[in-house]
Design a protein around this motif. Structure first.
Motif, short mmCIF file in Angstrom:
data_model
loop_
_atom_site.label_atom_id
_atom_site.label_comp_id
_atom_site.label_asym_id
_atom_site.label_seq_id
_atom_site.Cartn_x
_atom_site.Cartn_y
_atom_site.Cartn_z
N GLY A 278 -36.51 127.40 -28.28
CA GLY A 278 -37.78 127.17 -27.60
C GLY A 278 -38.77 126.40 -28.45
N VAL A 279 -39.57 125.57 -27.81
CA VAL A 279 -40.62 124.81 -28.50
C VAL A 279 -41.96 125.14 -27.85
N ASP A 280 -43.04 124.75 -28.54
CA ASP A 280 -44.37 125.09 -28.04
C ASP A 280 -44.81 124.22 -26.87
N SER A 281 -44.41 122.95 -26.89
CA SER A 281 -44.84 122.04 -25.83
C SER A 281 -43.89 120.86 -25.75
N LEU A 282 -43.95 120.15 -24.64
CA LEU A 282 -43.14 118.96 -24.42
C LEU A 282 -44.05 117.77 -24.17
N GLY A 283 -43.52 116.56 -24.45
CA GLY A 283 -44.28 115.34 -24.25
C GLY A 283 -43.72 114.49 -23.13
N GLY A 284 -44.26 113.30 -22.97
CA GLY A 284 -43.81 112.41 -21.91
C GLY A 284 -42.53 111.67 -22.28
N THR A 285 -41.96 110.98 -21.30
CA THR A 285 -40.73 110.21 -21.55
C THR A 285 -40.50 109.27 -20.39
N GLU A 286 -39.44 108.48 -20.50
CA GLU A 286 -38.95 107.66 -19.41
C GLU A 286 -37.51 108.06 -19.12
N HIS A 287 -37.14 108.00 -17.86
CA HIS A 287 -35.79 108.44 -17.47
C HIS A 287 -35.30 107.61 -16.30
N ARG A 288 -34.01 107.23 -16.35
CA ARG A 288 -33.37 106.53 -15.23
C ARG A 288 -32.24 107.40 -14.70
N MET A 289 -32.24 107.60 -13.40
CA MET A 289 -31.27 108.50 -12.78
C MET A 289 -29.93 107.80 -12.55
N LEU A 290 -28.88 108.59 -12.55
CA LEU A 290 -27.53 108.09 -12.28
C LEU A 290 -27.39 107.69 -10.81
N PRO A 291 -26.39 106.85 -10.50
CA PRO A 291 -26.07 106.62 -9.09
C PRO A 291 -25.51 107.88 -8.46
N ASP A 292 -25.64 107.99 -7.16
CA ASP A 292 -25.25 109.20 -6.43
C ASP A 292 -23.74 109.21 -6.21
N MET A 293 -23.06 110.15 -6.88
CA MET A 293 -21.60 110.20 -6.78
C MET A 293 -21.14 110.57 -5.37
N ILE A 294 -21.96 111.29 -4.61
CA ILE A 294 -21.57 111.64 -3.24
C ILE A 294 -21.62 110.40 -2.36
N GLU A 295 -22.62 109.54 -2.61
CA GLU A 295 -22.67 108.30 -1.86
C GLU A 295 -21.49 107.41 -2.22
N ILE A 296 -21.14 107.37 -3.49
CA ILE A 296 -19.99 106.57 -3.92
C ILE A 296 -18.73 107.05 -3.19
N GLY A 297 -18.53 108.35 -3.15
CA GLY A 297 -17.38 108.90 -2.42
C GLY A 297 -17.44 108.59 -0.93
N SER A 298 -18.64 108.59 -0.36
CA SER A 298 -18.81 108.27 1.05
C SER A 298 -18.37 106.83 1.34
N TRP A 299 -18.74 105.90 0.45
CA TRP A 299 -18.38 104.50 0.68
C TRP A 299 -16.89 104.26 0.47
N ILE A 300 -16.26 105.03 -0.43
CA ILE A 300 -14.80 104.94 -0.57
C ILE A 300 -14.14 105.39 0.74
N GLY A 301 -14.62 106.51 1.29
CA GLY A 301 -14.08 107.00 2.55
C GLY A 301 -14.30 106.03 3.69
N LEU A 302 -15.47 105.39 3.73
CA LEU A 302 -15.77 104.41 4.77
C LEU A 302 -14.81 103.22 4.68
N ALA A 303 -14.59 102.72 3.46
CA ALA A 303 -13.68 101.58 3.29
C ALA A 303 -12.28 101.92 3.75
#
Length: 436
Positions: free
Chosen positions: A224-249
């Motif tokens: 545990g720490v006393d406090s947290l600071g700011g940051t930048e974050h980029r989210m992953l692509p949606d693996m469920i959507e990827i699977g959906s497009w494989i199924g569609l193809a």
């Protein structure tokens, strides 16, 4: 209520890029509550469930600013905690399953977190015990108002401890981790979920100043720490959507390229589709699905017995893809047993596929046997109602493969998890119209 009109039986072609991951977003967005400093998040999907959560954060007092498409900054430096006890919050929180993720960070930073019984898909029981048992072990007091279905946890301080989770719940692990990063002392979580979206959360928290070890394993250790600071974050692509497009193809026998899929974070997904006979080519970080002119054949086990595809905690197959796989199997060569272990209502949409001509035996609420047509006969167009996000997309894929014109009502369920799906499908040749 919205409606899709789908003219099926057409091949698709081109490229499609998956949206940011819905299930990651519901964790990452709540983590902004852990700091008073600015947090910038990119690749946020523009979908109903995520937009509802952003609205909840704004009503709570989080300052949000849209920087670009899919990119927002958040600053939780002056929150209105009275909102958590308001009738408006009790109403707004019920409509979103992800609202449960607010509790951990609020408890950690402010010593209290409340939530109405959250809604979401009607796919079976989705209990919250793992979340609250973890909070209690960290020192919180739990209370539940049965009349209002309103949960609450409060603590003057949280203290690190050892806990063995009763299930490897992704949301439960994420909530407990967000509470533990500001607890006093060391917290050890065994049988923790370890899927990529949980790893993403832990990496983000470490960049904010948390001390989490064991990321990617089922044993997490948190100082545990006393406090947290700011940051930048980029989210992953949606693996469920990827699977959906494989199924569609596969179902439309189309040549499609799925862009920027983060292959290394897909786990068992490519392997499972290959067991169904789907050809997947890796080109850089893209998936290329060639046109399956001769169809696709399900592999049996090496002793010749019927293949079983079942969901399991990561690195097993996510349960969110079983609906897609079931639809794909209706046109495969061979048979497969689909075993949905986690949710007892998720297979009930198969009656619509049977109406379309699919050969499916619903063995019980958790298991269905599918005998594939091998494209010797196509599914028939029909009128359907989308019961939940994943079943809705599965029915949409079935409709796009069927000869004739199908109608799908209650498409708001699909919009909860898929960004501008009709526009994106039209861009690769789908004949789909949205009616309000």
């Amino acid at each position: 209520m919205g409606t899709f009109i789908i003219e099926g039986g057409h091949q698709l072609h081109g490229e499609i890029t998956p949206q940011g991951a819905k299930n990651e977003a519901l964790q990452i967005l709540c983590a902004v509550l852990l700091t008073s400093e600015e947090v910038t998040i990119s690749n946020i999907p523009d979908i109903v469930d995520v937009n509802k959560l952003i609205s909840l954060l704004e009503d709570l007092g989080v300052k949000t600013q849209k920087k670009a498409k899919g990119t927002y900054s958040f600053k939780a430096d002056n929150l209105n905690l009275d909102y958590l006890q308001s009738a408006q919050f009790k109403e707004d929180g019920r409509g979103l399953r992800g609202s449960i993720m607010l509790v951990g960070p609020l408890l950690a930073r402010f010593g209290k977190g409340y939530i109405p019984k959250p809604g979401g898909d009607k796919i079976g029981r989705r209990r919250l015990d793992t979340h609250f048992e973890g909070f209690i072990k960290l020192g919180a007091t739990f209370r539940y108002n049965k009349e209002e279905h309103f949960y609450g946890v409060e603590a003057e301080k949280l203290t690190g401890t050892y806990m063995l989770l009763d299930e490897a719940s992704v949301t439960g692990t994420a909530n407990i981790v967000m509470a533990a990063v500001l607890a006093e002392g060391k917290t050890t979580i065994y049988n923790a979920a370890c899927e990529p979206y949980l790893q993403q959360l832990c990496k983000m928290l470490n960049r904010m100043g948390a001390k989490i070890n064991g990321i990617g394993s089922n044993l997490l250790e948190i100082e545990g720490v006393d406090s947290l600071g700011g940051t930048e974050h980029r989210m992953l692509p949606d693996m469920i959507e990827i699977g959906s497009w494989i199924g569609l193809a596969a179902m439309t026998r189309s040549h499609l390229t799925i862009k920027n899929v983060h292959w290394d974070d897909l786990g068992q997904i490519p392997t499972v589709f290959k067991k169904l006979g789907i050809q997947l080519e890796r080109q850089g970080d893209d998936i290329v699905i060639p046109e399956h002119k001769d169809g696709y054949e399900i592999q049996n086990y090496i002793d010749g017995s019927i293949l079983t595809i079942a969901d399991a905690p990561w690195p097993g197959l996510t349960p969110d893809l079983l609906s897609i796989i079931l639809v794909m199997a209706t046109q495969a060569k061979g048979e497969v047993l689909i075993h949905q272990k986690m949710f007892e209502s998720r297979l009930f949409f198969v009656d619509k596929l049977i109406d379309m001509g699919a050969k499916i035996i619903l063995c019980d609420p958790h298991r269905a046997t599918v005998i594939g047509h091998d494209f010797k006969s196509t599914l028939k167009a029909t009128t359907m109602v989308s019961p939940d996000i994943r079943a809705g997309v599965s029915l949409l894929i079935a409709a796009l493969s069927a000869k004739g014109t199908s109608t799908i009502h209650n498409i708001e369920q699909i919009d909860r998890g898929y960004e501008n799906i009709d526009t994106r499908l039209r861009a690769i040749g789908a004949k789909i119209t949205r009616l309000q």
